[in-house]
Design an enzyme around this catalytic site. Structure first.
Site, PDB file in Angstrom:
ATOM      1  N   HIS A   1       1.009  -1.311   0.440  1.00 29.77           N
ATOM      2  CA  HIS A   1      -0.391  -0.240   0.206  1.00 29.77           C
ATOM      3  C   HIS A   1       0.815   1.426  -0.245  1.00 29.77           C
ATOM      4  O   HIS A   1       1.971   1.264   0.311  1.00 29.77           O
ATOM      5  CB  HIS A   1      -0.879   0.056   1.479  1.00 29.77           C
ATOM      6  CG  HIS A   1      -1.949  -1.206   1.195  1.00 29.77           C
ATOM      7  ND1 HIS A   1      -3.381  -0.864   1.700  1.00 29.77           N
ATOM      8  CD2 HIS A   1      -2.211  -2.964   0.383  1.00 29.77           C
ATOM      9  CE1 HIS A   1      -3.717  -2.130   1.617  1.00 29.77           C
ATOM     10  NE2 HIS A   1      -3.288  -3.003   0.955  1.00 29.77           N
TER      11      HIS A   1
ATOM     12  N   GLU B   1       1.193   4.058   2.181  1.00 32.95           N
ATOM     13  CA  GLU B   1       0.789   4.456   3.012  1.00 32.95           C
ATOM     14  C   GLU B   1       2.339   3.658   3.672  1.00 32.95           C
ATOM     15  O   GLU B   1       3.629   3.990   4.034  1.00 32.95           O
ATOM     16  CB  GLU B   1       0.117   4.587   4.430  1.00 32.95           C
ATOM     17  CG  GLU B   1      -0.468   5.211   3.687  1.00 32.95           C
ATOM     18  CD  GLU B   1      -1.901   4.563   2.775  1.00 32.95           C
ATOM     19  OE1 GLU B   1      -3.293   4.265   2.959  1.00 32.95           O
ATOM     20  OE2 GLU B   1      -2.150   3.703   2.173  1.00 32.95           O
TER      21      GLU B   1
ATOM     22  N   CYS C   1      -6.235   1.722   5.470  1.00 33.39           N
ATOM     23  CA  CYS C   1      -7.147   0.811   6.463  1.00 33.39           C
ATOM     24  C   CYS C   1      -6.571  -0.106   7.213  1.00 33.39           C
ATOM     25  O   CYS C   1      -5.146   0.948   7.622  1.00 33.39           O
ATOM     26  CB  CYS C   1      -6.307  -0.143   5.055  1.00 33.39           C
ATOM     27  SG  CYS C   1      -4.791  -0.365   4.791  1.00 33.39           S
TER      28      CYS C   1
ATOM     29  N   CYS D   1      -2.397   0.148   7.500  1.00 36.44           N
ATOM     30  CA  CYS D   1      -1.692   1.583   7.226  1.00 36.44           C
ATOM     31  C   CYS D   1      -1.641   1.860   9.157  1.00 36.44           C
ATOM     32  O   CYS D   1      -1.081   3.219   8.931  1.00 36.44           O
ATOM     33  CB  CYS D   1      -1.552   1.946   5.974  1.00 36.44           C
ATOM     34  SG  CYS D   1      -1.308   1.233   4.933  1.00 36.44           S
TER      35      CYS D   1
END
Length: 157
Positions: free
Chosen positions: A54, A56, A84, A87
């Site tokens: 992801h 992040e 999410c 993250c």
């Protein structure tokens, strides 16, 4: 435009870039410390074949490497969308001080990125989760935990 808007606009720009490249979902992230960008990332799940890639997470990894530390105090994470659960957890583990995001989780859910089920799963006892989890203690399995705890040279985090 204030600093938050500038850094957040960069996160949104990275989300667009990564998405246009077909590398992953439309998500970007920037980590700022002392008024300067120290790391950037966009979602690379598809291209890397890594569900943890992801935006992040990538930005946190890059920022930690640059800082030569696993903590990022006095840092702000700017994300194109609300992080999410993975993250968000990584931001807590990294000791990020502040998170600023542009799109809500409801807006991401509207295009298929819904984290509600995962948030619900995490709140359940491990025996009630959809992934089968079994507690199977072994003789001696506590030894690594005990030895680490007793080591005066351990690095706490």
């Amino acid at each position: 435009m204030n600093a938050d808007d500038l850094f957040l606009a960069r996160a949104v720009e990275l989300a667009q870039k990564g998405s246009e490249l077909g590398e992953g979902g439309p998500f970007g992230a920037v980590i700022v410390r002392g008024g300067k960008i120290v790391a950037e990332g966009w979602n690379r799940v598809v291209v890397s074949r890594d569900p943890t890639a992801h935006a992040e997470i990538g930005a946190i990894r890059t920022a930690c490497a640059a800082a030569d530390s696993f903590h990022l105090p006095n840092s702000t994470l700017y994300a194109s969308s609300e992080p999410c659960p993975m993250c968000l957890s990584a931001a807590y583990w990294a000791r990020i001080e502040r998170i600023v995001f542009a799109n809500s989780s409801a807006e991401a859910a509207a295009i298929g990125f819904c984290d509600d089920e995962l948030y619900c799963e995490l709140g359940r006892h491990f025996t009630a989760r959809s992934i089968v989890m079994e507690h199977h203690p072994l003789p001696g399995s506590l030894l690594p935990l005990q030895r680490w705890f007793e080591n005066p040279k351990r690095t706490c985090y």
